[in-house]
Structure formats: C-alpha cells, structure tokens
Design an enzyme around this catalytic site. Structure first.
Site, PDB file in Angstrom:
ATOM      1  N   CYS A  70       0.882  -1.175   0.000  1.00 45.57           N
ATOM      2  CA  CYS A  70       0.000   0.000   0.000  1.00 45.57           C
ATOM      3  C   CYS A  70       0.917   1.222   0.000  1.00 45.57           C
ATOM      4  CB  CYS A  70      -0.990  -0.025   1.170  1.00 45.57           C
ATOM      5  SG  CYS A  70      -0.281   0.095   2.821  1.00 45.57           S
TER       6      CYS A  70
HETATM    7  C1  RB5 Z   1      -3.900   5.433   0.724  1.00 45.12           C
HETATM    8  O1  RB5 Z   1      -5.215   5.058   0.966  1.00 45.12           O
HETATM    9  C2  RB5 Z   1      -3.022   5.044   1.904  1.00 45.12           C
HETATM   10  O2  RB5 Z   1      -3.584   5.499   3.099  1.00 45.12           O
HETATM   11  C3  RB5 Z   1      -2.845   3.535   1.985  1.00 45.12           C
HETATM   12  O3  RB5 Z   1      -2.286   3.067   0.797  1.00 45.12           O
HETATM   13  C4  RB5 Z   1      -1.920   3.052   3.080  1.00 45.12           C
HETATM   14  O4  RB5 Z   1      -0.724   3.749   3.094  1.00 45.12           O
HETATM   15  C5  RB5 Z   1      -2.508   2.888   4.401  1.00 45.12           C
HETATM   16  O5  RB5 Z   1      -1.881   2.441   5.355  1.00 45.12           O
END
Ligand code: RB5
Length: 152
Positions: A70
């Site tokens: 993420c």
């Molecule tokens: C984007 O939604 C970001 O908040 C996500 O990719 C992540 O970093 C969350 O922990």
C-alpha cells in the site's frame, strides 16, 4: 528449498510495485504459483479488503505466503493481522525482512510504495523467498505463544 505459492495484493497506492513484484515472482524458480487479489489497473478497492482477501488465502492454506503493498505498508499489515493465524509485518530493510521469517515466522510481508524505492522492494522479496522458519529454533516457542493467544 520449497517452491512457494504466493498471493500478492495492493491498493491503488501500491499498484505499480505490486505489478513489478508479481512479474519477478512469476519468473522466480522459488515460486510455484502467484495469485493476485487485486487491485487491477482500473479498480479502487480499499486496502483492508485486499489485505483480508490475501490473508484469508494464507489462513485457508491456499497460499503459503503473501506480499502486500500500500502507500506505507502499514494499513495492509494491520488488516492482514486481523485474520486468525496470520503474522504480517511491515519491513523495508534487509535485516527486518530476514528476521520476519527466521524470528517471527511471518507469512505476510508488507511494504510501502511511498516509503522505499522499487529496487529495494524487489531485493527484499528476492531475499524473503530464500528464508525458511526453523521450527526447532529458539524462536519457535515465542511464535507458539502468539498462536496460543489466538487459540491455535
Ligand atoms: C492510501 O489510501 C493510503 O492510506 C494507503 O495506501 C496506506 O498507506 C494505508 O496504510
């Protein structure tokens, strides 16, 4: 050395790295299969949904390990760790990646596309594939303590 069944997943913020890592995994002799729980180029699923889908595949025994990406590698780890029996870590450096397997028997490696460069992420995955937890090691009873808390 086992040939791992791997599941990969990301949200939009980790999509580019997930795609690169997926290709690396598909080309690796250490990998038997790669499943992808998304997102694809056009979808916008939130990270908790993706993390849970991948972690549940591992918990059900349909995959040995998962890679989740993420923005930070944090949200996917939190999400994956809600699944019983899953030990997910966020690790961006070589030593932590090693210890996540050899000390913690973590099945899920999480990384952040906004945190490290792609070449470090790819290196982490290459190295991660070579580590196998030793159930006769001194770390095993500590991991068992975590499992016991979950009733496993
Ligand atoms: C984007 O939604 C970001 O908040 C996500 O990719 C992540 O970093 C969350 O922990």
């Amino acid at each position: 050395m086992p040939a791992w069944r791997i599941v990969v997943g990301s949200d939009d913020a980790g999509f580019d790295y997930k795609e690169v890592i997926k290709k690396d995994l598909e080309a690796s002799d250490l990998v038997a299969s790669v499943a992808d729980v998304g997102v694809d180029a056009d979808s916008h699923t939130n990270y908790p949904t993706i993390a849970r889908a991948a972690a549940e595949m591992v918990a059900r025994g349909e995959a040995d390990r998962a890679i989740l990406v993420c923005g930070t590698g944090l949200g996917v780890a939190i999400g994956a760790n809600k699944v019983k029996g899953i030990r997910a870590v966020t690790a961006h450096d070589s030593f932590s990646v090693e210890r996540s397997v050899l000390s913690n028997n973590a099945q899920v490696l999480c990384m952040g596309q906004r945190v490290i460069g792609i070449e470090q992420a790819r290196r982490n995955v290459r190295e991660w594939l070579t580590y196998v937890f030793d159930e006769t090691s001194a770390s095993n009873h500590k991991v068992r303590e975590i499992c016991s808390y979950e009733g496993l």
